[in-house]
Enzyme design. Sequence first.
Site, PDB file in Angstrom:
ATOM      1  N   ASN A 136       0.848  -1.190   0.000  1.00  0.00           N
ATOM      2  CA  ASN A 136       0.000   0.000   0.000  1.00  0.00           C
ATOM      3  C   ASN A 136       0.888   1.246   0.000  1.00  0.00           C
ATOM      4  O   ASN A 136       1.649   1.480   0.937  1.00  0.00           O
ATOM      5  CB  ASN A 136      -0.904   0.033   1.233  1.00  0.00           C
ATOM      6  CG  ASN A 136      -1.761   1.291   1.274  1.00  0.00           C
ATOM      7  OD1 ASN A 136      -2.788   1.371   0.610  1.00  0.00           O
ATOM      8  ND2 ASN A 136      -1.342   2.288   2.051  1.00  0.00           N
ATOM      9  N   GLU A 137       0.818   2.010  -1.076  1.00  0.00           N
ATOM     10  CA  GLU A 137       1.476   3.313  -1.184  1.00  0.00           C
ATOM     11  C   GLU A 137       2.976   3.276  -0.934  1.00  0.00           C
ATOM     12  O   GLU A 137       3.562   4.247  -0.442  1.00  0.00           O
ATOM     13  CB  GLU A 137       0.813   4.325  -0.231  1.00  0.00           C
ATOM     14  CG  GLU A 137      -0.624   4.634  -0.594  1.00  0.00           C
ATOM     15  CD  GLU A 137      -1.194   5.841   0.153  1.00  0.00           C
ATOM     16  OE1 GLU A 137      -0.550   6.295   1.122  1.00  0.00           O
ATOM     17  OE2 GLU A 137      -2.271   6.321  -0.237  1.00  0.00           O
ATOM     18  N   ASN A 157      -5.228   4.489  -4.775  1.00  0.00           N
ATOM     19  CA  ASN A 157      -5.646   5.392  -3.709  1.00  0.00           C
ATOM     20  C   ASN A 157      -5.687   6.800  -4.298  1.00  0.00           C
ATOM     21  O   ASN A 157      -4.644   7.397  -4.576  1.00  0.00           O
ATOM     22  CB  ASN A 157      -4.662   5.354  -2.540  1.00  0.00           C
ATOM     23  CG  ASN A 157      -4.634   4.009  -1.844  1.00  0.00           C
ATOM     24  OD1 ASN A 157      -5.445   3.132  -2.127  1.00  0.00           O
ATOM     25  ND2 ASN A 157      -3.694   3.832  -0.931  1.00  0.00           N
ATOM     26  N   TYR A 165      -7.577  16.070  -1.321  1.00  0.00           N
ATOM     27  CA  TYR A 165      -6.186  16.514  -1.314  1.00  0.00           C
ATOM     28  C   TYR A 165      -5.803  17.229  -2.603  1.00  0.00           C
ATOM     29  O   TYR A 165      -4.922  18.089  -2.595  1.00  0.00           O
ATOM     30  CB  TYR A 165      -5.238  15.338  -1.079  1.00  0.00           C
ATOM     31  CG  TYR A 165      -5.362  14.713   0.284  1.00  0.00           C
ATOM     32  CD1 TYR A 165      -5.242  15.483   1.435  1.00  0.00           C
ATOM     33  CD2 TYR A 165      -5.592  13.342   0.430  1.00  0.00           C
ATOM     34  CE1 TYR A 165      -5.366  14.916   2.697  1.00  0.00           C
ATOM     35  CE2 TYR A 165      -5.713  12.766   1.684  1.00  0.00           C
ATOM     36  CZ  TYR A 165      -5.590  13.553   2.814  1.00  0.00           C
ATOM     37  OH  TYR A 165      -5.710  12.984   4.055  1.00  0.00           O
ATOM     38  N   TRP A 171     -12.798   5.159   1.886  1.00  0.00           N
ATOM     39  CA  TRP A 171     -11.864   5.358   2.990  1.00  0.00           C
ATOM     40  C   TRP A 171     -12.476   6.381   3.927  1.00  0.00           C
ATOM     41  O   TRP A 171     -12.494   7.549   3.638  1.00  0.00           O
ATOM     42  CB  TRP A 171     -10.499   5.848   2.472  1.00  0.00           C
ATOM     43  CG  TRP A 171      -9.468   5.808   3.556  1.00  0.00           C
ATOM     44  CD1 TRP A 171      -9.016   6.843   4.314  1.00  0.00           C
ATOM     45  CD2 TRP A 171      -8.782   4.645   4.001  1.00  0.00           C
ATOM     46  NE1 TRP A 171      -8.086   6.403   5.207  1.00  0.00           N
ATOM     47  CE2 TRP A 171      -7.919   5.056   5.041  1.00  0.00           C
ATOM     48  CE3 TRP A 171      -8.788   3.293   3.637  1.00  0.00           C
ATOM     49  CZ2 TRP A 171      -7.088   4.158   5.720  1.00  0.00           C
ATOM     50  CZ3 TRP A 171      -7.970   2.417   4.304  1.00  0.00           C
ATOM     51  CH2 TRP A 171      -7.128   2.853   5.331  1.00  0.00           C
ATOM     52  N   LYS A 226     -12.391  10.481   8.176  1.00  0.00           N
ATOM     53  CA  LYS A 226     -13.008  10.184   6.881  1.00  0.00           C
ATOM     54  C   LYS A 226     -14.074   9.093   6.967  1.00  0.00           C
ATOM     55  O   LYS A 226     -14.654   8.715   5.952  1.00  0.00           O
ATOM     56  CB  LYS A 226     -11.934   9.779   5.866  1.00  0.00           C
ATOM     57  CG  LYS A 226     -10.963  10.896   5.507  1.00  0.00           C
ATOM     58  CD  LYS A 226     -10.007  10.473   4.412  1.00  0.00           C
ATOM     59  CE  LYS A 226      -9.027  11.578   4.064  1.00  0.00           C
ATOM     60  NZ  LYS A 226      -8.028  11.816   5.116  1.00  0.00           N
TER      61      LYS A 226
END
Length: 762
Positions: free
Chosen positions: A386-387, A441, A447, A521, A542
């Site tokens: 993940n990321e 994501n 953002y 999310w 969130k």
Amino acid sequence: MSRVTNINKGWKFVLKECERESLIVSEMKEIKLPHTWNGIDGQDGGNDYYRGVGWYVKELEIEENHHGRIFLDFQGVNSVCDVYLNGQHMGKHEGGYSGFRYDITDYVSSDNILEVAVDNSHIEDVYPLFADFTFYGGIYRDVNIIYTDDIHFDLLDLASSGIYVSQKNITNEKAEVNILAKVVNSGNPSEVGCQISWVDENGGIILTDEQIKTIEKQGEFSFDIEIHNPNLWNGIENPYLYNVIVTLATGNEEIDRKEIPTGLRYFKFDEQEGFFLNGRHMKLRGVSRHQDRESVGNALTEEHQIEDMELIKEVGANSIRLAHYQHNQFFYDLCDKAGMVVWAEIPYISKTSDIDNTASNAIIQMRELIRQNYNHASILMWGVQNEIGIMEEKKSLEQIVREIHDVAKEEDTTRVTTQAQVMMTPEDDPSHYVTDIMAWNKYYGWYVDEVEDFEIFINSFRSKNPNRAFGISEYGAEGILSWHTDNPKVKDYSEEYHALYHEKALKIFNKYDFVWGTYVWNMFDFGSDMRDEGGVKGRNNKGLVTFDRTTRKDAFYWYQSMWSKKPMIHINSKRFVERHTDNIEVKVYSNQDNVTLMNNGNPIELLKKDGTIFLFRVDLTEGDNEIVAVAGDLKDSIIFKKVAEKNMKYVLPEEETKKGIMVNNDENVKNWFSMDLDETIEDFEFKKGYYSIKDKISAILENEEGESVLRKYLCSMLEHEMFNMIKGMPLSSVFSLQKDMFPKLLQLNVNKELSKIKKDVI
């Protein structure tokens, strides 16, 4: 026969970094498991929660006259754990989310002292290393003693059940299944019989099979069977589970038994048409879940986990991304029973170790995840990262992903691998093609940019990767119950923008069948002690449901109106009670065909209907306005109060809107403009061989002059708790994340000074 005895009660605990020999048990406090020491300080902000060593001690009662083996079974300890029994070191486990076991048979006596040192401090080669959630320390899941015969299913096979039910070829007409049982014998060589029984939900035996072998130290039994006209596990519509009973016997005596709930299913991720379960197209309507909750941390009871599942079922989801680590076995069981399609993953997130670029601990955790959860029908996807691309890595992202993907395929060929790419990863990055499927994501509308940019991205990525199955692994916005507005906009943190964001995003996703699934999310607000946003410290807001699970936000009901078959109706903005305008727009969510609205008994004309959204314009009278929405037998109501002036308690103070993951406070923003900024710069200049804002922050910091420029203009950003999340990104990407924090004039000045610094030529 194997027996399990829970030992959650009667522990002593102290937070203390010390040698085992210096522990004074009389000074320790009494606790029971599950337990974490960060239930409060891990959620109050400041990124200052205790990360260190805690000691647990227990007088262990062992059954007398047991003839066989004795195991200690830990289901989850975060994150590094040393176990001692009667002064003997049983072992060290590294990784806070998987189970582990020790054979203690040869170390028990009449009086037994169990001592456990738990350390949740930063350890550079144990994952996760950095992430946007709190790493709660403690023994936060069950601990058991397991008694077995000398001959038993292998409990030390990475703490698995020792039995693997593999679905080789499943169709509507026939299911071909292999059942593998790993057996251990710590006694004399013996003739052992292994029997399997395939049992339906009513207890009817469909078939049995048996094999007999001589087992010396260890051995395996493998059964290939066929089930004709199987009742398939069909997601939330029919999560049918068979029961596979596997027994061991010597002579006529049964010595071990396992019962494995098994759902038979087949599935496909099609590059053009999306996801199919048992031959039928299914859009994966997903939510992501972190396991923690307010004041409890990750020390959840079974009741907590049942409540989580009930809320997920209520919202109408059919899939769950269990982020960002292995969850409790009990919760995977709930997923099997509820028919949830599950994405399970390891905590290989954000950053690779600086001292071990082989990611060996991530690989071990992947093997543990798969072996311990192999038999869960709900799990269709193994998440490998993940990321990871968010920070600068010594290896290419493609190489990192491939290594863990290969391990997953070595362990399990019956499921697919997937990954969650960070939003700034290039759309043509070769790492997208390493896992079987992939997802993004993306946080358009929070953002970066606008929610509508999801549509641009989906079509852009699709055009560049026409044969790549992909989903949306994260999307969301902060929604805080205190803040409300008639004119929602990005970064106002209001419940109204939170709902509007999700309305727009879901409508876009629903247009594209080839997007195989999307994951909100997050389902629940969760702890992240480094955060300070929207007037709330230590929390990511969130979620569709509050951290304590007591309040469903308006966005929860939006998804329910779109996903759930159960009739529902909901009036939005109920917490926005006091209104100062003459009229307001009332929004109602309902999955019914018609909704009527009344104010103080007077009918209100429908202004607009958009799918499950019903809009009404309501003229307010002084004082109380009782709003009632009706759809058939369904009814919802709220009283809005007409007041003379706007109540500022609903508005996030301006200084709080300047907080975020990149900038500490409003004063820092003002300081930018108190500098002597050059206002004559017309445009960005990017000179070959010189630095610019297009370079990664980490690369700029490696140059002494470059670091000086960043500290001159962006010192607060460099010192922020979450800076590690962004330092592997190009500076221009960070600027785009929070445009309101980084005005163009500032960007032009930073770039101008960087463009004077020549890069070293190697």
